[in-house]
Design a protein around this motif. Structure first.
Motif, PDB file in Angstrom:
ATOM      1  N   ILE A 159       1.031  -1.081  -0.290  1.00  0.00           N
ATOM      2  CA  ILE A 159       0.032  -0.026   0.136  1.00  0.00           C
ATOM      3  C   ILE A 159       0.927   1.494  -0.005  1.00  0.00           C
ATOM      4  O   ILE A 159       1.994   1.084   0.510  1.00  0.00           O
ATOM      5  N   ALA A 160       0.964   2.519  -0.403  1.00  0.00           N
ATOM      6  CA  ALA A 160       1.069   3.386  -0.174  1.00  0.00           C
ATOM      7  C   ALA A 160       1.232   4.216   0.824  1.00  0.00           C
ATOM      8  O   ALA A 160      -0.028   4.206   0.912  1.00  0.00           O
ATOM      9  N   PHE A 161       2.300   4.772   1.355  1.00  0.00           N
ATOM     10  CA  PHE A 161       2.180   5.013   2.353  1.00  0.00           C
ATOM     11  C   PHE A 161       4.253   5.829   2.731  1.00  0.00           C
ATOM     12  O   PHE A 161       4.170   6.097   1.730  1.00  0.00           O
ATOM     13  N   THR A 162       3.714   6.779   3.915  1.00  0.00           N
ATOM     14  CA  THR A 162       4.675   7.396   4.098  1.00  0.00           C
ATOM     15  C   THR A 162       5.616   7.121   5.699  1.00  0.00           C
ATOM     16  O   THR A 162       5.012   7.113   6.481  1.00  0.00           O
ATOM     17  N   PRO A 163       6.715   6.912   5.061  1.00  0.00           N
ATOM     18  CA  PRO A 163       7.420   6.031   6.767  1.00  0.00           C
ATOM     19  C   PRO A 163       7.891   7.426   7.401  1.00  0.00           C
ATOM     20  O   PRO A 163       7.922   7.191   6.975  1.00  0.00           O
ATOM     21  N   PRO A 164       7.624   6.293   8.598  1.00  0.00           N
ATOM     22  CA  PRO A 164       8.516   7.283   9.568  1.00  0.00           C
ATOM     23  C   PRO A 164       9.554   8.547   9.663  1.00  0.00           C
ATOM     24  O   PRO A 164      10.440   7.761   9.299  1.00  0.00           O
ATOM     25  N   ALA A 165       9.856   9.593   9.664  1.00  0.00           N
ATOM     26  CA  ALA A 165      11.692  10.167  10.044  1.00  0.00           C
ATOM     27  C   ALA A 165      11.840   9.616  11.963  1.00  0.00           C
ATOM     28  O   ALA A 165      11.390  10.432  12.383  1.00  0.00           O
ATOM     29  N   HIS A 166      12.656   9.483  11.447  1.00  0.00           N
ATOM     30  CA  HIS A 166      13.444   9.046  12.412  1.00  0.00           C
ATOM     31  C   HIS A 166      15.071   9.478  13.043  1.00  0.00           C
ATOM     32  O   HIS A 166      15.566   9.129  12.328  1.00  0.00           O
ATOM     33  N   SER A 167      15.526   9.961  14.520  1.00  0.00           N
ATOM     34  CA  SER A 167      16.676  10.021  14.259  1.00  0.00           C
ATOM     35  C   SER A 167      17.561   8.694  14.392  1.00  0.00           C
ATOM     36  O   SER A 167      17.435   7.904  15.253  1.00  0.00           O
ATOM     37  N   PRO A 168      18.306   7.972  14.729  1.00  0.00           N
ATOM     38  CA  PRO A 168      19.370   7.387  14.302  1.00  0.00           C
ATOM     39  C   PRO A 168      19.546   7.219  15.967  1.00  0.00           C
ATOM     40  O   PRO A 168      19.387   8.284  17.279  1.00  0.00           O
ATOM     41  N   GLY A 169      19.307   5.973  17.061  1.00  0.00           N
ATOM     42  CA  GLY A 169      18.732   5.794  18.531  1.00  0.00           C
ATOM     43  C   GLY A 169      17.469   6.404  19.016  1.00  0.00           C
ATOM     44  O   GLY A 169      17.939   6.590  20.235  1.00  0.00           O
ATOM     45  N   GLU A 170      16.868   6.362  18.423  1.00  0.00           N
ATOM     46  CA  GLU A 170      16.049   7.343  19.059  1.00  0.00           C
ATOM     47  C   GLU A 170      14.651   5.984  19.286  1.00  0.00           C
ATOM     48  O   GLU A 170      14.534   5.095  18.707  1.00  0.00           O
ATOM     49  N   ALA A 171      13.656   6.273  20.475  1.00  0.00           N
ATOM     50  CA  ALA A 171      13.082   5.556  20.941  1.00  0.00           C
ATOM     51  C   ALA A 171      11.678   5.373  20.273  1.00  0.00           C
ATOM     52  O   ALA A 171      11.103   5.767  19.330  1.00  0.00           O
ATOM     53  N   PRO A 172      12.280   3.632  19.732  1.00  0.00           N
ATOM     54  CA  PRO A 172      10.706   3.079  18.894  1.00  0.00           C
ATOM     55  C   PRO A 172       9.503   3.837  19.317  1.00  0.00           C
ATOM     56  O   PRO A 172       9.372   4.230  20.719  1.00  0.00           O
ATOM     57  N   VAL A 173       8.502   4.150  18.154  1.00  0.00           N
ATOM     58  CA  VAL A 173       6.975   4.374  18.763  1.00  0.00           C
ATOM     59  C   VAL A 173       6.545   2.690  17.903  1.00  0.00           C
ATOM     60  O   VAL A 173       6.074   2.373  16.849  1.00  0.00           O
ATOM     61  N   ILE A 174       5.776   2.759  18.998  1.00  0.00           N
ATOM     62  CA  ILE A 174       4.691   1.579  19.364  1.00  0.00           C
ATOM     63  C   ILE A 174       3.088   1.538  18.644  1.00  0.00           C
ATOM     64  O   ILE A 174       3.046   1.681  19.606  1.00  0.00           O
ATOM     65  N   ALA A 175       2.689   1.670  17.853  1.00  0.00           N
ATOM     66  CA  ALA A 175       1.390   1.762  17.520  1.00  0.00           C
ATOM     67  C   ALA A 175       0.594   0.049  18.258  1.00  0.00           C
ATOM     68  O   ALA A 175       0.942  -0.706  18.064  1.00  0.00           O
ATOM     69  N   ILE A 176      -0.352   0.999  18.933  1.00  0.00           N
ATOM     70  CA  ILE A 176      -1.135  -0.042  20.032  1.00  0.00           C
ATOM     71  C   ILE A 176      -2.704  -0.134  19.698  1.00  0.00           C
ATOM     72  O   ILE A 176      -3.327   1.084  19.637  1.00  0.00           O
ATOM     73  N   HIS A 177      -3.083  -1.092  18.863  1.00  0.00           N
ATOM     74  CA  HIS A 177      -4.393  -1.103  18.344  1.00  0.00           C
ATOM     75  C   HIS A 177      -5.430  -1.621  19.040  1.00  0.00           C
ATOM     76  O   HIS A 177      -4.666  -3.411  18.954  1.00  0.00           O
ATOM     77  N   VAL A 178      -5.997  -1.461  19.672  1.00  0.00           N
ATOM     78  CA  VAL A 178      -6.793  -2.063  20.903  1.00  0.00           C
ATOM     79  C   VAL A 178      -8.490  -2.880  21.139  1.00  0.00           C
ATOM     80  O   VAL A 178      -8.998  -3.488  21.721  1.00  0.00           O
ATOM     81  N   SER A 179      -8.825  -2.677  19.824  1.00  0.00           N
ATOM     82  CA  SER A 179     -10.195  -3.444  18.903  1.00  0.00           C
ATOM     83  C   SER A 179     -10.209  -4.393  18.589  1.00  0.00           C
ATOM     84  O   SER A 179      -9.287  -5.015  17.745  1.00  0.00           O
ATOM     85  N   ALA A 180     -10.913  -5.646  18.602  1.00  0.00           N
ATOM     86  CA  ALA A 180     -11.279  -6.967  17.559  1.00  0.00           C
ATOM     87  C   ALA A 180     -12.493  -6.880  17.880  1.00  0.00           C
ATOM     88  O   ALA A 180     -13.544  -7.198  18.461  1.00  0.00           O
TER      89      ALA A 180
END
Length: 330
Positions: A159-180
């Motif tokens: 799919i088409a998307f824009t990847p995240p821009a992170h600096s080296p060593g930056e803490a990860p950003v985690i998606a938490i999706h809580v629905s089902a």
């Protein structure tokens, strides 16, 4: 050559159909390749490099107001008929007489569809035997291209998307999706805050919280606004950004800005996998061999009970740690 691919069901189903568009484009680079989908999942194909035009219709349950949906649908059918497609491909695994009738109305030169083994179905001149749920859904879907001489390993979902821009060593950003959708796949809400706290302490992780929008008591479109609010309250003091996504475009953009995802089996999981995001996923009463994340590092948590309430926070944390080690080693 003009080709119309029909896929009218859920988000994950359409994501797992995107390899068809890539394969068709590689085989027929000069062809016009269109898609017919519903308005709910259409954003999956927004900006897709292998799709020339997306035709969408609105299901009755998603229709707003009192517009005469049948009249709009009839007009759309006539417009599609006037496109004079050479091929109409019904990409949904299984046998679907109603979709075949729709394809016949469009009057293409050829109709490709799944049929029962040994059967012939009126109007389907390029039949593919439906073999049942014997392999991953992506592979089942990909077999529809056999009449075009396309077989072998499929391309990855895209799919088409824009990847995240992170600096080296930056803490990860985690998606938490809580629905089902399935109750057996809904991880207990109090455990999300515990998991986020542990991931923050161990990895300095930051979080983006996603959920199905809407009130929990909405009979037509129940959502998880209340569940998300309670999880946010339990996670007070943690770096958690609540991301309300009333449209699918927002969910795609929101997940794209993350580095990994923790979620239950469903559309968000397949979207993340198509973006190459590592996935920790909870599977309840779902067939993991049919629906596991495709071609992406993942850890699938499905207890013997097939009820994700039996997955502990420690198990989820261990799964994420293993996934992170795998990603770092790659």
């Amino acid at each position: 050559m003009k080709i119309l691919v029909i896929r009218r069901d859920n988000i994950g189903d359409l994501v797992l159909t995107t390899p068809l568009f890539r394969a068709l484009r590689q085989r027929f680079p000069e062809a016009r390749i269109d898609a017919f989908v519903n308005s709910y999942n259409a954003p999956v194909l927004a900006g897709h490099p292998d799709v020339d035009q997306v035709h969408e219709y609105t299901k009755g349950k998603h229709r707003k107001g009192f517009s005469p949906g049948w009249l709009e649908r009839l007009g759309q059918m006539w417009r599609l008929r006037k496109e004079h497609y050479d091929h109409v491909v019904i990409a949904t695994p299984g046998v679907h007489p109603r979709q075949i009738r729709f394809a016949r109305f469009l009057n293409p030169a050829h109709i490709t569809a799944f049929v029962p083994p040994g059967w012939k179905m009126f109007g389907v001149d390029q039949p593919v035997e439906y073999l049942g749920k014997d392999r991953h859904h992506l592979l089942m879907t990909y077999r529809i291209l056999l009449p075009f001489g396309i077989e072998g390993d499929p391309p990855a979902p895209r799919i088409a998307f824009t990847p995240p821009a992170h600096s080296p060593g930056e803490a990860p950003v985690i998606a938490i999706h809580v629905s089902a959708r399935k109750p057996s796949s809904r991880w207990p809400e109090e455990r999300y805050a515990e998991l986020m706290r542990a991931l923050h302490e161990r990895h300095g992780a930051r979080f983006r919280l996603f959920w199905a929008p809407g009130a929990e008591n909405d009979a037509r479109h129940p959502g998880d606004d209340g569940r998300a609010a309670r999880i946010l309250a339990s996670a007070a003091g943690l770096p958690v950004e609540a991301v309300a996504t009333n449209e699918l475009e927002g969910l795609i953009a929101g997940i794209a800005a993350c580095d990994a995802i923790v979620c239950s089996d469903g559309g968000a999981m397949h979207l993340a996998a198509a973006m190459g995001k590592p996935v920790v996923c909870f599977f309840g009463e779902s067939e993991a061999h049919l629906w596991h994340p495709w071609d992406v590092p993942h850890r699938l948590l499905q207890p013997e009970s097939h009820d994700v309430a039996d997955v502990t926070v420690d198990e989820a944390l261990a799964a994420f740690d293993a996934l992170r080690q795998e990603a770092n080693a790659a």
